[in-house]
Each structure stands twice: as structure tokens, then as C-alpha cells.
Design an enzyme around this catalytic site. Structure first.
Site, mmCIF file in Angstrom:
data_model
loop_
_atom_site.group_PDB
_atom_site.id
_atom_site.type_symbol
_atom_site.label_atom_id
_atom_site.label_comp_id
_atom_site.label_asym_id
_atom_site.label_seq_id
_atom_site.Cartn_x
_atom_site.Cartn_y
_atom_site.Cartn_z
ATOM 1 N N HIS A 15 1.008 -1.155 0.017
ATOM 2 C CA HIS A 15 0.172 -0.097 0.107
ATOM 3 C C HIS A 15 0.880 1.301 -0.105
ATOM 4 O O HIS A 15 0.547 2.029 -0.710
ATOM 5 C CB HIS A 15 -0.911 0.014 1.274
ATOM 6 C CG HIS A 15 -2.306 -0.430 1.043
ATOM 7 N ND1 HIS A 15 -2.449 -1.960 0.935
ATOM 8 C CD2 HIS A 15 -3.411 -0.113 0.747
ATOM 9 C CE1 HIS A 15 -3.793 -2.134 0.965
ATOM 10 N NE2 HIS A 15 -4.494 -0.913 0.557
ATOM 11 N N HIS A 52 0.589 -2.764 9.397
ATOM 12 C CA HIS A 52 1.763 -2.607 9.163
ATOM 13 C C HIS A 52 2.729 -1.750 10.363
ATOM 14 O O HIS A 52 2.009 -0.855 10.795
ATOM 15 C CB HIS A 52 2.136 -1.602 7.972
ATOM 16 C CG HIS A 52 1.766 -2.474 6.753
ATOM 17 N ND1 HIS A 52 2.644 -3.529 6.311
ATOM 18 C CD2 HIS A 52 0.989 -2.487 5.696
ATOM 19 C CE1 HIS A 52 2.217 -4.052 5.097
ATOM 20 N NE2 HIS A 52 1.227 -3.595 4.901
#
Length: 453
Positions: free
Chosen positions: A220, A267
Site C-alpha cells: 500500500h 503494518h
């Protein structure tokens, strides 16, 4: 000195990898796990269904016998696709908590300050819907949900075609090349490094869809860096607009996507930093070759054969890196889309569709924003998206049973069947290759015959 520098980098890396930083950022933004302290309802202690230690997806749930029964009902409802409230009051009514509920010390529970919800989408591999958590700042929740969607399939299937149909086919073709290489290299790197997602607890899993994939680097963050930066580099000088505006939009896009992945609990800070730097490195290497790649795709007579061979070969290589996960399907989907769009670019060039403006017309100026222009752009967009969604639905319905029959794998359990490389690779490649061709050739062709382009 070299040894001390290496040790310093290792310490910094471990520090940035610490999931406590992610959990701290989530709490700062108003995301909290449901509390596990004993609660008292009408004078009797009770531990509600869905309470977890620190809100983690791996937390230990403790329930009463009544909550266990209710949990099985909720589980069955979710498995059948039913919409189930995130929590119920002691009187059995939806609403998050009982009005008579309080902690032993007389204070209100944590979720009294916000809305108790569950992750928006279940994990596509395991079907796990995740655990409840509390949202205390709805604005940030919606903002970061939008930010994370900027790196998902729905955004790509709308953004690239819209840019193609309404703005600039030249820029759109090159953006797709950047996207394919950045995402492919990012997914392959994940499967080589094989780092897990941030631990939960202490992290709250606001999103579950990609939870079974590896974490390092954040793809991403890679796409959220590569797409806006490439868009700026490809349009500035070609289109007339203020430099500060372009830089501000690119930076805002990148920051929003990166922060959203930490907010979602997907993350660590190190994953995000690595994703941004890795993406910039890929851009430095591939940007000078964009003209060569695009010219080859459009003009070379053997381009269709080489495009298909290259993308299939890359897919076969990536599927050998690790066992099946959602990243396998994502990689095949990206490669299939890229191959389809490259083929469509070749067809357009041969048929003289959507020609690039000559250099004498540059720089291009945006058309005056009028109601008729807005209406025309929206009409193109909605007609095109309807065609693409119909293409995807029809190709999915046809391809999975056909591939399963060819390779001799039962198709009664689609999720299990797609865990085989022999099914997932051709299925994704064919479906999204067809979507790519239709997005960049069929839709512009039809819109042109309708007088809309």
C-alpha cells in the site's frame, strides 16, 4: 566503526518494528480494543461476548454461558452472510452497551466513549471476521478507511480507466506500467522476506482482509508513493497547472495512504518506511524506460506475444516463492490487468483509436469546468464501470468452473479450489486480463461510436 554503525541500524530497525508504536498511534487516533476488566450489570459481574485483551485479533476471549450461546448464533449468522450487530445490550437490543452497565470501580466502560464495531471486511483467505474494537473518532476512521482504499482493487478499477476515458491516455498507459512493476516487486519481496503482520495484541486489527499476507514491505505504501509521484512527474510540463498544487496533492496522497496502514494495524513503521523507499528506488530505475516500454507495447508487431509470455512467466515465478495466500491472487490479478491493458494499447494504436496529441499542442490546458463537462465525464465513467463490472462478473462465473474442470480439481468449494496455483493463476490472469482489454479498448471504442469521446 562499521560494526557500530551496523549495530545502530539494527537497533533503529527493531525500534521501528515494535508493534507498541502502532498500538500507540491507534490509541492516539481513537481506536481501542474492547476492555477485559470485569463489568457489573445490575450488581452482578459479567464478561461480555467479544471482549478481548487489548483489542487484538489474537486476544483471549472470556465469556459466560449465555454469551457463548449468543456467540455461536452470531458466528452462524456471519457465516451465512447475515448482518449482525457488533454488540448488544443486556436487554438484547442493539446499541453497544447496557445503560446500567458499569465497572466495579463505578466508572463507565471504555466503549461508552465511542462506537463498538468490527473490521469492515473479513479475511479473504481464512474467512476470519476479526474482533470488536471501539472507534472514538469517527472522522479519522472514515478518513483512514478512504486512505487505505486508495491502494485496493476497487480504486484501481475506477481510477485508471477514468483517467484514460476523461483525461489523458498517454499518462494512463505509463501509470499502469509503473503500478504493475511496483506491485509485482513489492509482493514478491514480501514472500521472500516473510515478516509477519504486527502482533495483536497490542495492535488492534481494524482491517482483516490482508491479515494473512506478509508485512514487509507495505505494498500500500509502495503504490501510495509510486502512483501520485509518477502522476506528478508525467503530467507536470505536459499539463499546465501550478507546481505547488501538484506537489501538495502527491504528498497528501502518499501520507494519507501510509498513515492509514498503521491506523488499520496492518503494518509497522518500518514496513511503511521500507515501502516508500523501495518504491522510490523502483521509480528511479524504471522511469527512464517508460517511453521505451510504452512505444514497444504500442508499435512492435511481436508485442502481444511477448506481453502475454512475460506476464505469465512472472506469475509462474511469483507462485513458487511461498505457499498460497491472498498475495498470490493479487499478484496474478495485477499481472493480468497489466497484460490486458498493454494489449489494448497495441490494438488502439493499430486501429488509430485515442491517438496521443502531437508535441506542438503541448502543454495541454484543462477544459473549463462546466456542468455539461461534468455530466459528460460522469456518463463516460458510469457506462464504462458498468461494462467492466459486468465483464468481471461474467468472466468469474465462467472461468473458475472451466479451469477446475481442465485441471481436475473439484469446484464445489471455490475458496479451497483457488488455493491451487493451477486454478488461481489462470483464473485471475484471464478474468483481469479481459477487464484490462475492455477498460482500455472496448469501452473507449463503444463510447466513441456513441459520440461520447
Amino acid at each position: 566503526m562499521a560494526g557500530g554503525l551496523k549495530e545502530g541500524f539494527l537497533r533503529l530497525g527493531y525500534y521501528l518494528l515494535d508493534p507498541e508504536h502502532v498500538a500507540r498511534f491507534q490509541r492516539l487516533c481513537g481506536v481501542r480494543g474492547t476492555d477485559t476488566r470485569v463489568k457489573v450489570i445490575n450488581g452482578a459481574p459479567c464478561i461480555r461476548h467479544g471482549d478481548v485483551q487489548n483489542g487484538g485479533g489474537d486476544g483471549i476471549r472470556r465469556r459466560t454461558a449465555e454469551a457463548e450461546t449468543d456467540g455461536e448464533k452470531r458466528k452462524n449468522g456471519e457465516a451465512n452472510g447475515a448482518v449482525v450487530p457488533a454488540s448488544r445490550t443486556g436487554n438484547g437490543q442493539p446499541g453497544g452497551r447496557d445503560p446500567d452497565e458499569h465497572l466495579e470501580d463505578g466508572s463507565e466502560p471504555d466503549d461508552a466513549r465511542g462506537s463498538t464495531v468490527k473490521p469492515l471486511r473479513r479475511n479473504s483467505l481464512t474467512g476470519d471476521v476479526g474482533q470488536e474494537f471501539v472507534i472514538e473518532n469517527k472522522f479519522l476512521f472514515y478518513l483512514f478507511t478512504f486512505g487505505t482504499e486508495l491502494g485496493n482493487e476497487l480504486f484501481y478499477i475506477m481510477f485508471f480507466p477514468y483517467f484514460m476515458w476523461n483525461v489523458d491516455a498517454y499518462v494512463s498507459r505509463r501509470l499502469v506500467v509503473v503500478w504493475v512493476w511496483v506491485m509485482y516487486l513489492g509482493q514478491c519481496t514480501k514472500d521472500v522476506i516473510r515478516w509477519p503482520r504486527p502482533a495483536s495484541p497490542p495492535v488492534v486489527k481494524v482491517e482483516m482482509f490482508y491479515n494473512s499476507e506478509y508485512s514487509m514491505p507495505s505494498t500500500h505504501a509502495m503504490s501510495g508513493t509510486a502512483i501520485p509521484v509518477s502522476l506528478f512527474l508525467l503530467t507536470y510540463g505536459r499539463w499546465e497547472y501550478p507546481l505547488l498544487l501538484g506537489l501538495s496533492l502527491a504528498l497528501s496522497w502518499c501520507v494519507l495512504v501510509c498513515l492509514s496502514r498503521i491506523y488499520m494495524g496492518m503494518h509497522s513503521i518500518l514496513d511503511i518506511i521500507a515501502g516508500v523507499l523501495y518504491s522510490l528506488l523502483i521509480l528511479v530505475v524504471f522511469s527512464p524506460a517508460l517511453d521505451i516500454i510504452d512505444t514497444f507495447n504500442c508499435t512492435h508487431r511481436f508485442a502481444p506475444l511477448l506481453i502475454i509470455s512475460l506476464h505469465v512467466g512472472l506469475g509462474l515465478f511469483s507462485f513458487t516463492l511461498d505457499t498460497w495466500s491472498t498475495s498470490r491472487g493479487d499478484t496474478a490479478q495485477i499481472l493480468g490487468s497489466g497484460a490486458g491493458i498493454a494489449l489494448a494499447s497495441h490494438i488502439n494504436y493499430k486501429l488509430g483509436l485515442l491517438p496521443d496529441p502531437p508535441a506542438s499542442m503541448l502543454p495541454l490546458y484543462p477544459q473549463p469546468l462546466t456542468l455539461s463537462l461534468i455530466g459528460l465525464c460522469l456518463l463516460r465513467f458510469f457506462l464504462g464501470v458498468i461494462i467492466l463490472l459486468a465483464t468481471r462478473a461474467v468472466m468469474k462465473a465462467l472461468t473458475i468452473p472451466l479451469v477446475c474442470r481442465i485441471v481436475g480439481i473439484p469446484s464445489d468449494d471455490v475458496r479451497k479450489a483457488r488455493q491451487h496455483m493451477e486454478v488461481e493463476l489462470p483464473y485471475r490472469y484471464i478474468v483481469y486480463g479481459t477487464v484490462g482489454v475492455n477498460a482500455f479498448f472496448l469501452v473507449p471504442f463503444l463510447l466513441g461510436h456513441m459520440g461520447l469521446i
